[in-house]
Design a protein around this motif. Sequence first.
Motif, PDB file in Angstrom:
ATOM      1  N   PHE A   1       3.817  -4.177   6.975  1.00 56.92           N
ATOM      2  CA  PHE A   1       4.271  -5.010   5.873  1.00 56.92           C
ATOM      3  C   PHE A   1       3.135  -5.814   5.247  1.00 56.92           C
ATOM      4  O   PHE A   1       3.369  -6.823   4.609  1.00 56.92           O
ATOM      5  CB  PHE A   1       5.403  -5.929   6.321  1.00 56.92           C
ATOM      6  CG  PHE A   1       6.628  -5.169   6.716  1.00 56.92           C
ATOM      7  CD1 PHE A   1       7.306  -4.393   5.786  1.00 56.92           C
ATOM      8  CD2 PHE A   1       7.069  -5.176   8.020  1.00 56.92           C
ATOM      9  CE1 PHE A   1       8.420  -3.655   6.141  1.00 56.92           C
ATOM     10  CE2 PHE A   1       8.194  -4.441   8.381  1.00 56.92           C
ATOM     11  CZ  PHE A   1       8.859  -3.677   7.446  1.00 56.92           C
ATOM     12  N   THR A   2       1.904  -5.363   5.435  1.00 57.27           N
ATOM     13  CA  THR A   2       0.801  -5.992   4.726  1.00 57.27           C
ATOM     14  C   THR A   2       0.826  -5.482   3.286  1.00 57.27           C
ATOM     15  O   THR A   2       1.451  -4.459   2.985  1.00 57.27           O
ATOM     16  CB  THR A   2      -0.554  -5.646   5.372  1.00 57.27           C
ATOM     17  OG1 THR A   2      -0.773  -4.240   5.236  1.00 57.27           O
ATOM     18  CG2 THR A   2      -0.588  -6.053   6.836  1.00 57.27           C
ATOM     19  N   HIS A   3       0.124  -6.180   2.410  1.00 57.44           N
ATOM     20  CA  HIS A   3       0.075  -5.797   0.996  1.00 57.44           C
ATOM     21  C   HIS A   3      -0.432  -4.362   0.853  1.00 57.44           C
ATOM     22  O   HIS A   3       0.155  -3.546   0.145  1.00 57.44           O
ATOM     23  CB  HIS A   3      -0.821  -6.790   0.252  1.00 57.44           C
ATOM     24  CG  HIS A   3      -0.864  -6.562  -1.212  1.00 57.44           C
ATOM     25  ND1 HIS A   3      -1.922  -5.945  -1.823  1.00 57.44           N
ATOM     26  CD2 HIS A   3       0.037  -6.836  -2.193  1.00 57.44           C
ATOM     27  CE1 HIS A   3      -1.681  -5.854  -3.109  1.00 57.44           C
ATOM     28  NE2 HIS A   3      -0.511  -6.389  -3.365  1.00 57.44           N
ATOM     29  N   ARG A   4      -1.521  -4.043   1.546  1.00 62.22           N
ATOM     30  CA  ARG A   4      -2.108  -2.694   1.477  1.00 62.22           C
ATOM     31  C   ARG A   4      -1.147  -1.647   2.027  1.00 62.22           C
ATOM     32  O   ARG A   4      -0.973  -0.575   1.440  1.00 62.22           O
ATOM     33  CB  ARG A   4      -3.416  -2.685   2.249  1.00 62.22           C
ATOM     34  CG  ARG A   4      -4.118  -1.365   2.200  1.00 62.22           C
ATOM     35  CD  ARG A   4      -5.464  -1.458   2.909  1.00 62.22           C
ATOM     36  NE  ARG A   4      -6.046  -0.143   2.983  1.00 62.22           N
ATOM     37  CZ  ARG A   4      -6.812   0.266   3.958  1.00 62.22           C
ATOM     38  NH1 ARG A   4      -7.114  -0.545   4.945  1.00 62.22           N
ATOM     39  NH2 ARG A   4      -7.300   1.469   3.956  1.00 62.22           N
ATOM     40  N   ALA A   5      -0.510  -1.924   3.160  1.00 65.43           N
ATOM     41  CA  ALA A   5       0.409  -0.962   3.771  1.00 65.43           C
ATOM     42  C   ALA A   5       1.627  -0.718   2.877  1.00 65.43           C
ATOM     43  O   ALA A   5       2.101   0.418   2.763  1.00 65.43           O
ATOM     44  CB  ALA A   5       0.854  -1.459   5.146  1.00 65.43           C
ATOM     45  N   LEU A   6       2.134  -1.759   2.242  1.00 68.99           N
ATOM     46  CA  LEU A   6       3.284  -1.589   1.354  1.00 68.99           C
ATOM     47  C   LEU A   6       2.928  -0.719   0.150  1.00 68.99           C
ATOM     48  O   LEU A   6       3.690   0.175  -0.228  1.00 68.99           O
ATOM     49  CB  LEU A   6       3.815  -2.938   0.884  1.00 68.99           C
ATOM     50  CG  LEU A   6       4.601  -3.734   1.909  1.00 68.99           C
ATOM     51  CD1 LEU A   6       4.967  -5.104   1.355  1.00 68.99           C
ATOM     52  CD2 LEU A   6       5.853  -2.996   2.335  1.00 68.99           C
ATOM     53  N   ASN A   7       1.765  -0.961  -0.450  1.00 72.20           N
ATOM     54  CA  ASN A   7       1.347  -0.128  -1.584  1.00 72.20           C
ATOM     55  C   ASN A   7       1.139   1.320  -1.158  1.00 72.20           C
ATOM     56  O   ASN A   7       1.489   2.245  -1.890  1.00 72.20           O
ATOM     57  CB  ASN A   7       0.076  -0.689  -2.233  1.00 72.20           C
ATOM     58  CG  ASN A   7       0.394  -1.830  -3.166  1.00 72.20           C
ATOM     59  OD1 ASN A   7       1.390  -1.808  -3.885  1.00 72.20           O
ATOM     60  ND2 ASN A   7      -0.437  -2.846  -3.157  1.00 72.20           N
ATOM     61  N   ASP A   8       0.579   1.527   0.024  1.00 75.09           N
ATOM     62  CA  ASP A   8       0.379   2.883   0.535  1.00 75.09           C
ATOM     63  C   ASP A   8       1.728   3.561   0.779  1.00 75.09           C
ATOM     64  O   ASP A   8       1.934   4.722   0.417  1.00 75.09           O
ATOM     65  CB  ASP A   8      -0.433   2.830   1.827  1.00 75.09           C
ATOM     66  CG  ASP A   8      -0.746   4.207   2.357  1.00 75.09           C
ATOM     67  OD1 ASP A   8      -1.146   5.081   1.558  1.00 75.09           O
ATOM     68  OD2 ASP A   8      -0.590   4.428   3.568  1.00 75.09           O
ATOM     69  N   THR A   9       2.657   2.826   1.340  1.00 73.57           N
ATOM     70  CA  THR A   9       3.971   3.377   1.641  1.00 73.57           C
ATOM     71  C   THR A   9       4.767   3.674   0.378  1.00 73.57           C
ATOM     72  O   THR A   9       5.485   4.665   0.301  1.00 73.57           O
ATOM     73  CB  THR A   9       4.760   2.390   2.535  1.00 73.57           C
ATOM     74  OG1 THR A   9       3.996   2.148   3.713  1.00 73.57           O
ATOM     75  CG2 THR A   9       6.101   2.949   2.909  1.00 73.57           C
ATOM     76  N   LEU A  10       4.617   2.834  -0.639  1.00 74.54           N
ATOM     77  CA  LEU A  10       5.362   3.049  -1.877  1.00 74.54           C
ATOM     78  C   LEU A  10       4.934   4.316  -2.611  1.00 74.54           C
ATOM     79  O   LEU A  10       5.628   4.777  -3.512  1.00 74.54           O
ATOM     80  CB  LEU A  10       5.242   1.835  -2.800  1.00 74.54           C
ATOM     81  CG  LEU A  10       6.066   0.632  -2.357  1.00 74.54           C
ATOM     82  CD1 LEU A  10       5.801  -0.556  -3.264  1.00 74.54           C
ATOM     83  CD2 LEU A  10       7.538   0.955  -2.330  1.00 74.54           C
ATOM     84  N   ALA A  11       3.816   4.890  -2.210  1.00 72.36           N
ATOM     85  CA  ALA A  11       3.434   6.195  -2.764  1.00 72.36           C
ATOM     86  C   ALA A  11       4.491   7.234  -2.401  1.00 72.36           C
ATOM     87  O   ALA A  11       4.580   8.283  -3.028  1.00 72.36           O
ATOM     88  CB  ALA A  11       2.068   6.619  -2.240  1.00 72.36           C
ATOM     89  N   GLY A  12       5.330   6.940  -1.429  1.00 71.34           N
ATOM     90  CA  GLY A  12       6.413   7.830  -1.035  1.00 71.34           C
ATOM     91  C   GLY A  12       7.506   7.959  -2.081  1.00 71.34           C
ATOM     92  O   GLY A  12       8.405   8.775  -1.956  1.00 71.34           O
ATOM     93  N   CYS A  13       7.423   7.156  -3.135  1.00 72.00           N
ATOM     94  CA  CYS A  13       8.397   7.264  -4.221  1.00 72.00           C
ATOM     95  C   CYS A  13       8.104   8.463  -5.115  1.00 72.00           C
ATOM     96  O   CYS A  13       8.947   8.888  -5.888  1.00 72.00           O
ATOM     97  CB  CYS A  13       8.391   5.995  -5.071  1.00 72.00           C
ATOM     98  SG  CYS A  13       8.941   4.561  -4.159  1.00 72.00           S
TER      99      CYS A  13
END
Length: 186
Positions: free
Chosen positions: A93-105
């Motif tokens: 739930f870090t800023h970087r991890a969230l942006n990386d995970t949102l690539a799943g959209c």
Amino acid sequence: MSNAEHIKQLLRPLGIYKLEHSYLGAELECIGGALDRMEAELEQIQREMCLVTARDQGLEQVARLFARRPAAQESEQLAWALMALLRIGGDGFTHRALNDTLAGCGLNVMVRETGLVNTVDVRFPDVPGIPEEFERIRVLVEDILPAHLLVRYLFWYQTWGQVEQRQMTWQDLQELRWDDLEKMVE
């Protein structure tokens, strides 16, 4: 070289078999053909087993594992989106991890802290206006982000200054719809 030719090449040095224009030669051609088809099928299975190389059935099988399907249309984009979804971890739930995970959209989606308590802004930097299939993307984004966050969506459009820089004529403008004009970016 086909498998039939490979088998014949192995048997030729023995000198005891008539390999051309014979019953044994035809049998080796049939066996070799079956081995060639099996080899091609195994290569396809091997390719589809890995998300990096999968393009058809493998992607569809992995996509079925998720409750929500990414909005990516092309197979390469879908593969990258699925890989991003597979990287989701319980402590990411870090800023970087969230942006990386949102690539799943399936699109370039960026989340930014707003400075307000429990509020984040989500934007789509590569897509002017509201993305196609926004409702599906919205549900996926809200499934990925922590449930306690208020999510605000930010959309961007072309400004009048950018329209003026294009030096378009009235004829050019009359051929466009308002939606087309808003999203006309370089």
